[in-house]
Design an enzyme around this catalytic site. Structure first.
Site, PDB file in Angstrom:
ATOM      1  N   CYS A 192      28.715 -82.253 -16.999  1.00  0.00           N
ATOM      2  CA  CYS A 192      27.983 -83.359 -17.619  1.00  0.00           C
ATOM      3  C   CYS A 192      27.312 -84.205 -16.531  1.00  0.00           C
ATOM      4  O   CYS A 192      27.953 -84.617 -15.550  1.00  0.00           O
ATOM      5  CB  CYS A 192      28.925 -84.217 -18.453  1.00  0.00           C
ATOM      6  SG  CYS A 192      28.120 -85.698 -19.131  1.00  0.00           S
TER       7      CYS A 192
ATOM      8  N   CYS B 298      29.118 -88.027 -16.948  1.00  0.00           N
ATOM      9  CA  CYS B 298      30.519 -88.277 -16.618  1.00  0.00           C
ATOM     10  C   CYS B 298      31.114 -87.200 -15.719  1.00  0.00           C
ATOM     11  O   CYS B 298      32.249 -87.311 -15.272  1.00  0.00           O
ATOM     12  CB  CYS B 298      31.355 -88.435 -17.879  1.00  0.00           C
ATOM     13  SG  CYS B 298      31.644 -86.883 -18.752  1.00  0.00           S
TER      14      CYS B 298
ATOM     15  N   CYS C  10      27.471 -84.424 -22.102  1.00  0.00           N
ATOM     16  CA  CYS C  10      28.480 -84.219 -23.138  1.00  0.00           C
ATOM     17  C   CYS C  10      27.852 -84.417 -24.508  1.00  0.00           C
ATOM     18  O   CYS C  10      27.123 -85.390 -24.729  1.00  0.00           O
ATOM     19  CB  CYS C  10      29.611 -85.237 -22.995  1.00  0.00           C
ATOM     20  SG  CYS C  10      30.695 -84.930 -21.604  1.00  0.00           S
TER      21      CYS C  10
ATOM     22  N   CYS D 262      32.456 -88.927 -23.451  1.00  0.00           N
ATOM     23  CA  CYS D 262      31.681 -89.190 -22.245  1.00  0.00           C
ATOM     24  C   CYS D 262      31.834 -90.667 -21.824  1.00  0.00           C
ATOM     25  O   CYS D 262      32.143 -90.984 -20.677  1.00  0.00           O
ATOM     26  CB  CYS D 262      30.211 -88.855 -22.505  1.00  0.00           C
ATOM     27  SG  CYS D 262      29.232 -88.661 -21.007  1.00  0.00           S
TER      28      CYS D 262
ATOM     29  N   GLY E 273      42.110 -72.448 -46.617  1.00  0.00           N
ATOM     30  CA  GLY E 273      40.989 -71.532 -46.416  1.00  0.00           C
ATOM     31  C   GLY E 273      40.313 -71.098 -47.702  1.00  0.00           C
ATOM     32  O   GLY E 273      39.247 -70.490 -47.673  1.00  0.00           O
TER      33      GLY E 273
END
Lengths: 256, 282, 229
Positions: free
Chosen positions: B239, B242, B264, B270, B29
Site C-alpha cells: 500500500c 500505509c 488498501c 489503512c 448456504g
C-alpha cells in the site's frame, strides 16, 4: 448368477394413447439385447422408461446394484437414480448433441462423469479423458477442442467415451448409428462391439436397422404398436421369424 | 405520520425477513426465497443487503457500511445516512466498533469478532446460473448435490488458462453440502469466510434470496487436489499510504502518463495503520 | 454329442395368406465324439434346415435336439449363446462380419470371446491363416473385399481356431482349389482325432469319402408336401 436387469409388466400410456404395454424380459450380465420396430412402435418409450427418463404407469425394473443387489429403480429416490445414471448406467443418444455438453471441451465432456462422482484431481481426470479419447479413436491432441469442431462420427464416439469412462455395467443406446454415414457406421459398430466384449458390458440397443442388431445384439425383441410381438436369439428371430410382423420386417430389408 | 417505522420497514415485513434469515442460518448456504420489497433505491444498489440490515438492526446497534472496502464511497455513504435517519442508530467507520457491517464486494481486513453481523449485498445468488440457466434445474441440482458441472467449469478454466481463472465470486462449498456464491468479493477474501466468529448474511434484493453462514461454519473454496485454491492479490505490491503488504490493494491511476499506485481497498484498515504509525513516530 | 430325435419343423408364411410349409418330420440321428457324419439328400430335402436347427437360428417345433448336453428345443437365448461360445462351432457358407474389422481379428474373435489374451489369440489366428494359404498382406484387411475362395477360407479359419467339441460344417470345401481342399480335410481329420463330433454337408463326394464315417440321408425326414393345404 443374478440377472442384471429384470423387467416385469412395464406399461406406459400417454393419456389414452399406448406407449408400450406389459413388457417383460430378463437381461443377464454381458448380454446385448436389441429392440427393433418401426417409428411409433414404443421402442424409444420403453428405453426411456428403463433408463429412468420417464416414469412408466405400471411395472417394475429390477436392477442388480453393486451394493444392495436387485432393487426396483422405479421405486428409488431421485438422487439414487441419478447416481446410478452416472455410475453403473450409460445412455447413448442418437443425436450426440443430446448427450454431450457442446460448449465444453472434449476432455471436459469425458471428465464430467468422473467429476460428478467426486474426482478432484485434475491430472488424473485429464489422463483418463486422454486414455478414453484414444480408445474411441480420437486423437488425444484434440482434448481441448469443443465437440462442434468434430465430425458427426467423432461426436458420437466422444459421447460413447463420456458414457463409458465411469465403467458402467449397463448401457442404453437409442439408435446409436442413426445419423451417421454408412462407412462411419461400420467403424462405430466395430468400436461398440469391441468395447462391449472387452468390458463385459450389458446393453439394450434400440434401432430400426436389422443389420445393426445382427452384428451387435445377442438377443432381439420386436415391437409393434406398443407390444412385444416376438423375442429370442437374434439370428433365430431374423432367420426364422414366427410373427407376421417380424416376417414382414425381415422380408422388407433391401439387399445390397 | 412524520416518522418512518424503526429501520424503514414495517414490523410485519421485518418479521418475514427474520424468518427467512433464521431459515438461512439453519441451513447454511441454502438460498431462502423471501418477498423482496421496493426500497428507496434502485436494484443493484444493495436493496437485498439493506433489507437484511433493516431486519437485523436494533436501536443499540452501531452500523458500518462499506463499498469495495471503502467507507467514503457514494453507495456506502448513502446507505449509512439512510439508516442513521430511519433507525437513529449510531454509525462508525471503525470495523472494531461496529455491531452490524453492510458490505459490497469486500470483507474487512481486520478479523471480525464474536457477535458481529456482516451483511453482503448480492447481485446474483445462484452460483450455477451461468452453467445452467433454468432455475428449476439449478434448484434440483442443489437439492441432489449434483455439482459435477461446477467442477467441469473449473476443469475448463485450467485446460484453457492453466489455472482456475476466477478472481472474484469464487464458488465455495458450505459445510460440505451446498455450493454458494460468496457475492463478488475478491477470492483474496474467501479464506475469511471460513470459520468466522461473525454471523454472515447474504441478501439479493432483485432475486429475492437470502442465505447465510452462521458463526464458525466450514467454508471451502472449490479446487482440484493438484490445482489448490490460492487467495491471490496484486503480486509484490504494498500500500502506497500505509505500506501494508498483507491487505487487498486497489490500483489507482494518478496521472495521464500511466502513473499508478496501489492502496488498501479497506480504508479503515489503512487509516488505522497510518494512525498507529504516527503514534509510534511521536 | 449331437442327439436328435423326432424333430419336426414347419414354416408359416403369414404374409402369403398363412401358408403352412411342413419341412421336416421325425428327424432322428446322433453323432458321437470323434466321428464325422455327412448329411445327404437331394437339394431342398432339408439338410441346411436341419443344420440351422442344430445351430439354433431355426426354431425347432417338435422333438428334441441335444448338443453337448444342452436341449435346444425351447432353449433360452443365453443357453444357446453360451453353447456357441464354448462348445459348438459352425462353418457356414456365408461370412457375416462388420465391414471394417481386419481378417486377423475376425479369425481370432472366438478365442477373444472366451477370454484368451489378445497376443496369444492373434498368434493362433496368424498360424491358421498361414496354413490356409491366405496371403499375409491380406490379414490386416477386412475379408469383405476378398474373393469367394478367400472368404471361405477365412470362414474355415474362424471355425477351426477353437477346439470345439461339436462342429457343424456347411460345404467346407466348396469353391476351394485342390491344395486348400487338402488343408481343410486335414483340419477335419485332426478335429476328429481330438474327439470332436462333426456333422457336415459335403457336395464334394471325394471329400465326403475322405473324412466322413457315415452318411445320414435326410430324405427320410422330409414330409410329403401338399402346397394346396
Amino acid at each position: 448368477m443374478i440377472p442384471l436387469l429384470q423387467v416385469e409388466g412395464l406399461s406406459k400410456f400417454y393419456g389414452h394413447h399406448l406407449g408400450c404395454a406389459d413388457v417383460n424380459f430378463t437381461l443377464w450380465p454381458g448380454e446385448v439385447m436389441g429392440i427393433v420396430g418401426e417409428s411409433g412402435s414404443g421402442k424409444s418409450t420403453l428405453l426411456n422408461c428403463l433408463a429412468g427418463h420417464m416414469a412408466p404407469d405400471t411395472g417394475r425394473v429390477m436392477f442388480d446394484t453393486r451394493d444392495l443387489g436387485p432393487r426396483d429403480t422405479l421405486a428409488m429416490s431421485e438422487p439414487e437414480r441419478r447416481w446410478l445414471a452416472r455410475t453403473d448406467w450409460a445412455f447413448v443418444h442418437q443425436n450426440p448433441r443430446d448427450g454431450l455438453r457442446m460448449n465444453v471441451s472434449a476432455g471436459g465432456n469425458v471428465g464430467d462423469r468422473l467429476m460428478a462422482v467426486g474426482a478432484r484431481h485434475y491430472g488424473d481426470i485429464r489422463a483418463q479423458a486422454s486414455d478414453w479419447l484414444g480408445r474411441v479413436e480420437i486423437d488425444a491432441g484434440r482434448i481441448d477442442e469443443r465437440p462442434r469442431a468434430f465430425s458427426g462420427g467423432m461426436q458420437q464416439r466422444l459421447q460413447i467415451a463420456r458414457n463409458l469412462v465411469t465403467g458402467p455395467r449397463l448401457v442404453f443406446m437409442d439408435e446409436p448409428t442413426g445419423g451417421l454415414d454408412v462407412s462411419v457406421q461400420a467403424r462405430l459398430l466395430d468400436l461398440l462391439r469391441g468395447l462391449v466384449q472387452r468390458l463385459g458390458l450389458s446393453a439394450v440397443i434400440v434401432t430400426h436397422d436389422l443389420a445393426v442388431v445382427r452384428l451387435l445384439a445377442d438377443r432381439l425383441m420386436v415391437m409393434k404398436d406398443g407390444h412385444v410381438v416376438e423375442e429370442g436369439l437374434t439370428d433365430q428371430v431374423l432367420d426364422d421369424p414366427q410373427h407376421a410382423y417380424t416376417q414382414l420386417l425381415v422380408s422388407s430389408v433391401l439387399q445390397v | 405520520m412524520t416518522e418512518y417505522n424503526f429501520a424503514y420497514l414495517d414490523e410485519a415485513t421485518k418479521r418475514m425477513l427474520r424468518r427467512a434469515i433464521l431459515k438461512a442460518v439453519a441451513i447454511p448456504g441454502y438460498q431462502v426465497p423471501f418477498s423482496s420489497r421496493e426500497m428507496p433505491m434502485p436494484y443493484g444498489w444493495g436493496t437485498g443487503g439493506v433489507q437484511v440490515t433493516a431486519a437485523c438492526l436494533v436501536p443499540e446497534d452501531t452500523l458500518k457500511v462499506i463499498d469495495q472496502g471503502a467507507d467514503d464511497t457514494t453507495n456506502a455513504v448513502s446507505i449509512r445516512k439512510f439508516f442513521a435517519r430511519v433507525a437513529h442508530v449510531a454509525t462508525t467507520e471503525a470495523t472494531a466498533e461496529a455491531s452490524v457491517i453492510q458490505t459490497r464486494h469486500r470483507i474487512p481486513e481486520r478479523p471480525l469478532t464474536d457477535g458481529q453481523i456482516l451483511v453482503f449485498q448480492v447481485p446474483i445468488p445462484e452460483p450455477l446460473r451461468f452453467l445452467e440457466p433454468r432455475e428449476t434445474e439449478t434448484r434440483t441440482m442443489h437439492a441432489l448435490e449434483d455439482y459435477g458441472l461446477m467442477q467441469v467449469r473449473l476443469y475448463e478454466d485450467i485446460a484453457r488458462h492453466g489455472e482456475i481463472a476466477r478472481a472474484y465470486a469464487y464458488p465455495v462449498r458450505v459445510e460440505g453440502r451446498y455450493i454458494m456464491d460468496p457475492s463478488p468479493i475478491p477470492k483474496f477474501d474467501n479464506p475469511k469466510l471460513d470459520n468466522s466468529p461473525a454471523l454472515q448474511l447474504f441478501g439479493a434484493g432483485r432475486e429475492s434470496r437470502i442465505y447465510a453462514l452462521p458463526p464458525h461454519t466450514r467454508v471451502e473454496s472449490l479446487d482440484f487436489e493438484d490445482y489448490p485454491f490460492t487467495a491471490s492479490k496484486a503480486a509484490g505490491q504494498r500500500c502506497a499510504i500505509c505500506g501494508a503488504e498483507d491487505s487487498y490493494l486497489d490500483e489507482v491511476i494518478t496521472d495521464d502518463a500511466g502513473g499508478r499506485m496501489f492502496v488498501c481497498s479497506d480504508t479503515d484498515y489503512c487509516a488505522t495503520r497510518v494512525a498507529a504509525q504516527a503514534e509510534d513516530a511521536a | 454329442m449331437i442327439e436328435i430325435s423326432g424333430v419336426g419343423k414347419r414354416f408359416v408364411l403369414h404374409n402369403q395368406g398363412g401358408v403352412v410349409l411342413p419341412v421336416m418330420e421325425g428327424a432322428t440321428l446322433s453323432v458321437w465324439p470323434g466321428e464325422c457324419v455327412a448329411l445327404v439328400g437331394a437339394s431342398g430335402a432339408g439338410k441346411s434346415t436341419l443344420m440351422r436347427m442344430i445351430w439354433g437360428n431355426y426354431r425347432c417345433d417338435q422333438g428334441s435336439i441335444r448338443v453337448a448336453g444342452v436341449e435346444l428345443c425351447g432353449a433360452e437365448p443365453r443357453d444357446v449363446i453360451a453353447l456357441r461360445r464354448d462348445r459348438l462351432g459352425y462353418v457356414s457358407q456365408f461370412l457375416r462380419v462388420i465391414p471394417r474389422v481386419p481378417t486377423l481379428r475376425v479369425v481370432a474373435e472366438p478365442l477373444l470371446a472366451q477370454g484368451m489374451a489378445e497376443p496369444e489369440a492373434l498368434e493362433r489366428a496368424r498360424a491358421l491363416l498361414a496354413r490356409l494359404n491366405i496371403p499375409r498382406r491380406l490379414w490386416s484387411l477386412s475379408p469383405t473385399t476378398f474373393s469367394g475362395g478367400e472368404q471361405q477360407r477365412v470362414n474355415i479359419a474362424r471355425g477351426f481356431i477353437l477346439d470345439w467339441p461339436v462342429m457343424l460344417l456347411d460345404e467346407p470345401t466348396a469353391s476351394l482349389d485342390a491344395a486348400n481342399r487338402a488343408v481343410v480335410l486335414d483340419l477335419i481329420a485332426e478335429a476328429k482325432a481330438r474327439g470332436a463330433a462333426i456333422l457336415g454337408i459335403f457336395h464334394d463326394a471325394d471329400a465326403r469319402a475322405a473324412v466322413c464315417d457315415r452318411e445320414v440321408d435326410v430324405t427320410g425326414f422330409t414330409p410329403a408336401r401338399d402346397l394346396s393345404a
